[in-house]
Design an enzyme around this catalytic site. Structure first.
Site, PDB file in Angstrom:
ATOM      1  N   CYS A 334       0.758  -1.192  -0.031  1.00 49.62           N
ATOM      2  CA  CYS A 334      -0.030  -0.070   0.057  1.00 49.62           C
ATOM      3  C   CYS A 334       0.914   1.258   0.074  1.00 49.62           C
ATOM      4  O   CYS A 334       1.754   1.357   0.836  1.00 49.62           O
ATOM      5  CB  CYS A 334      -0.737  -0.003   1.322  1.00 49.62           C
ATOM      6  SG  CYS A 334      -1.833   1.408   1.403  1.00 49.62           S
ATOM      7  N   ARG A 437     -12.404   0.078  -5.905  1.00 51.95           N
ATOM      8  CA  ARG A 437     -12.017   0.194  -4.391  1.00 51.95           C
ATOM      9  C   ARG A 437     -11.310   1.823  -4.146  1.00 51.95           C
ATOM     10  O   ARG A 437     -11.887   1.985  -3.176  1.00 51.95           O
ATOM     11  CB  ARG A 437     -10.973  -0.731  -4.200  1.00 51.95           C
ATOM     12  CG  ARG A 437     -10.692  -0.924  -2.645  1.00 51.95           C
ATOM     13  CD  ARG A 437      -9.703  -1.993  -2.470  1.00 51.95           C
ATOM     14  NE  ARG A 437      -8.808  -1.759  -1.261  1.00 51.95           N
ATOM     15  CZ  ARG A 437      -9.001  -1.754  -0.033  1.00 51.95           C
ATOM     16  NH1 ARG A 437     -10.283  -2.330   0.160  1.00 51.95           N
ATOM     17  NH2 ARG A 437      -8.280  -1.660   1.094  1.00 51.95           N
TER      18      ARG A 437
HETATM   19  P1  IMP Z   1      -1.345  -6.772   3.754  1.00 53.55           P
HETATM   20  O1  IMP Z   1      -2.051  -8.262   4.385  1.00 53.55           O
HETATM   21  O2  IMP Z   1      -0.370  -6.307   4.653  1.00 53.55           O
HETATM   22  O3  IMP Z   1      -0.736  -7.553   2.532  1.00 53.55           O
HETATM   23  O4  IMP Z   1      -2.602  -6.093   3.327  1.00 53.55           O
HETATM   24  C1  IMP Z   1      -3.756  -6.432   2.710  1.00 53.55           C
HETATM   25  C2  IMP Z   1      -4.957  -5.302   2.563  1.00 53.55           C
HETATM   26  O5  IMP Z   1      -4.174  -4.058   2.071  1.00 53.55           O
HETATM   27  C3  IMP Z   1      -5.934  -5.585   1.931  1.00 53.55           C
HETATM   28  O6  IMP Z   1      -6.718  -6.505   2.607  1.00 53.55           O
HETATM   29  C4  IMP Z   1      -6.573  -4.161   1.555  1.00 53.55           C
HETATM   30  O7  IMP Z   1      -7.129  -3.865   2.807  1.00 53.55           O
HETATM   31  C5  IMP Z   1      -5.304  -3.337   1.397  1.00 53.55           C
HETATM   32  N1  IMP Z   1      -5.116  -3.276  -0.150  1.00 53.55           N
HETATM   33  C6  IMP Z   1      -5.075  -4.250  -0.869  1.00 53.55           C
HETATM   34  N2  IMP Z   1      -4.621  -3.465  -2.178  1.00 53.55           N
HETATM   35  C7  IMP Z   1      -4.192  -2.152  -1.776  1.00 53.55           C
HETATM   36  C8  IMP Z   1      -3.617  -1.245  -2.512  1.00 53.55           C
HETATM   37  O8  IMP Z   1      -3.460  -1.256  -3.672  1.00 53.55           O
HETATM   38  N3  IMP Z   1      -3.551  -0.253  -1.908  1.00 53.55           N
HETATM   39  C9  IMP Z   1      -3.615   0.058  -0.555  1.00 53.55           C
HETATM   40  N4  IMP Z   1      -4.195  -0.819   0.279  1.00 53.55           N
HETATM   41  C10 IMP Z   1      -4.446  -2.151  -0.457  1.00 53.55           C
END
Ligand code: IMP
Length: 523
Positions: A334, A437
């Site tokens: 993100c 989104r």
């Molecule tokens: P991770 O588990 O830290 O990889 O985060 C996953 C979460 O990041 C997802 O469930 C979303 O809420 C969020 N997310 C998904 N795609 C994006 C993006 O492109 N930008 C920001 N947040 C994202």
């Protein structure tokens, strides 16, 4: 100072006014600490008087839905499609199927989860009597097996007319021969509705390699493979709808008009819980969508979000949300905080929103930034009922995509749904942006909020999730809490204590001082 007798230790301890460490409220006091992340603090150990395997992780993910494992997989197109959702549900959590695809494709994935029966192959390779020996050899080449059911249509649901096995083609030199002439027609079959245990018994005694399952009309509905006999474990934690006993299925949608049609298809496929997927959920669009779903599909539970403040949460709770998803900018892929200047450190966000939402009986899901077992426990400690994981699970076999090697490491692609890559994917049906989104997908200039990257191979999700479950159980044992519920209660009562971690403490808490090391997480 005179030395006291050792037997007085526990009574002397009671003379201290405060317990060691900080309560959660003191830890998260923003006046002193600003926003905290999971790595900024630790939980102090408690007293152990039970074995780790006794720890019960049952948690609510919505007002009505309870799961035995507080894990959700992210609705991302490199994380959750049907296979991942099935594994998540078998291990007691739930997978949320992404919506970067047509409504029909998404509904088909939901249907696959709902129809899944452990051990039964619901979509086996099927051929028709008119296919040839060459076709069977192709299947063997591509998939490594050649026990193939033959139906009159060459498809599932066709009338079962035979089966082709390795022996049938062993001495066939003419690749053009049709299967009609060589297939085995003396079949051992079982009727639809048979239990896995009974079907396995037939497979065992019949000495056949495959057991086709047929309906009343003799049409093929599924298949059981002898090679899976030992793999067909029981999944005592599996998340199932109490009435239908089918696996729980979740899916994400947006808040546009066409999402209403999408939801109708998903509900028709048996959807249990829908997530309104937005990086900033505090909007009139979500409020209206929640109300519309409640009026039109009361059986579907609605998780709204994402939110990071009490104010955002209040709007969605008031609109009728059954659960909230917390996190803005904490995801591993993100760049929201960098680009939008909006977001909140995740530990603070989880604590503030969860503490507010619990007053209304609304469970919260800590979404993003979960990088290890410790982060899961910390999210639960701060009041989340469950965690949602993207990056941590993206390297599992069951996620979409194939592995590739880079610098000798086996990797899988993992991309943010707000990456340019994901936002430019168009819906095959109408040519519009498939995902919605970030409010930017349809714009001429798309503003990215995520990146494209890769993650290392994690092996099968079923093994990896078992490791996560066991890890969390061991952690709660260290803290002295026998269940996720007891943990929450002890946190809010001030019984669970915390400590902040300085930068030096964080260094100390990681592996340090070694020349090299190998980090193997479970065996
Ligand atoms: P991770 O588990 O830290 O990889 O985060 C996953 C979460 O990041 C997802 O469930 C979303 O809420 C969020 N997310 C998904 N795609 C994006 C993006 O492109 N930008 C920001 N947040 C994202």
């Amino acid at each position: 100072m005179s030395v006291l007798d050792h037997t007085q230790a526990l009574s002397v301890l009671k003379e201290y006014k405060e317990r060691d460490g900080l309560s959660a409220e003191q830890l998260l006091d923003e006046q002193w600490s600003g926003g905290l992340t999971y790595n900024d603090f630790l939980i102090l150990p408690g007293y152990i008087d039970f074995p780790a395997h006794k720890v019960n992780l049952e948690s609510h993910i919505t007002k009505k839905i309870t799961v035995r494992t507080p894990f959700l997989s992210s609705p991302m197109d490199t994380v959750t499609e049907a296979d991942m959702a099935i594994s998540m549900a078998l291990l007691g959590g739930i997978g949320i199927i992404h919506h970067n695809c047509s409504a029909e494709e998404q509904a088909e994935m939901v249907r696959k989860v709902k129809k899944f029966e452990n051990g039964f192959i619901m979509d086996p390779i099927v051929l028709s009597p008119q296919h040839t020996v060459a076709d069977v050899k192709d299947v063997k080449e591509a998939h490594g097996f050649c026990g193939i059911p033959i139906t009159d249509t060459g498809k599932m649901k066709g009338k079962l007319v035979g089966i082709v096995t390795a022996r049938d083609i062993q001495f066939q030199s003419d690749d053009a021969s049709t299967l009609e002439s060589i297939m085995t027609t003396d079949l051992v079959v079982a009727k639809q509705g048979i239990t896995l245990a009974d079907a396995n018994r037939i497979l065992f005694t019949s000495k056949k390699g495959k057991l086709p399952i047929v309906d009343e009309a003799g049409c093929l509905v599924s298949l059981l493979a002898r090679s899976d006999l030992l793999k067909n474990q029981n999944y005592p934690l599996a998340s199932k709808s109490p009435s239908s006993k089918q696996l729980l299925a979740g899916a994400a949608i947006g808040t546009r008009e066409d999402d209403k049609e999408r939801l109708a298809l998903l509900a028709d496929a048996g959807l249990d819980v829908v997530i309104l997927d937005s990086s900033q959920g505090n909007s009139i669009y979500q409020v209206e969508m929640i109300k519309w779903i409640k009026a039109n599909f009361p059986q579907v539970e609605v998780i709204a979000g994402n939110v990071v403040t009490r104010e955002q949460a209040a709007t969605l709770i008031a609109a009728g949300a059954d659960g909230l998803r917390i996190g803005m900018g904490s995801g591993s892929i993100c760049i929201t905080q960098e680009v939008m200047a909006c977001g909140r450190p995740q530990a603070t966000a989880v604590f503030r929103v969860s503490e507010f939402a619990r007053r209304f009986g609304v469970p919260t899901i800590a979404d993003g930034g979960i990088g290890n077992v410790g982060h899961i426990v910390k999210a639960l400690a701060l009041g989340a009922s469950a965690v949602m994981m993207g990056g941590l699970l993206a390297g599992c076999e069951e996620t979409p995509g194939t592995y590739f090697f880079k610098d000798g490491v086996r990797l899988k692609r993992y991309r943010g749904m707000g990456s340019i890559d994901a936002m430019t994917k168009v819906n095959s049906k109408d040519g519009n942006a498939a995902t919605k989104r970030y409010f930017s997908e349809g714009d001429t200039v798309k503003v990215a909020q995520g990146v494209v990257g890769s993650v290392v191979d994690k092996g099968s999700a079923r093994s990896f999730l078992t490791y996560l479950i066991t890890g969390v159980q061991h952690s709660l044992q260290d803290i002295g809490c026998l269940s996720a519920d007891a943990f929450h209660k002890a946190v809010y009562d001030g019984q669970v204590r915390f400590e902040k971690r300085t930068a030096a403490a964080q260094l100390e808490g990681g592996v340090h001082g070694l020349h090299s090391y190998e980090k193997k997480l479970y065996a």
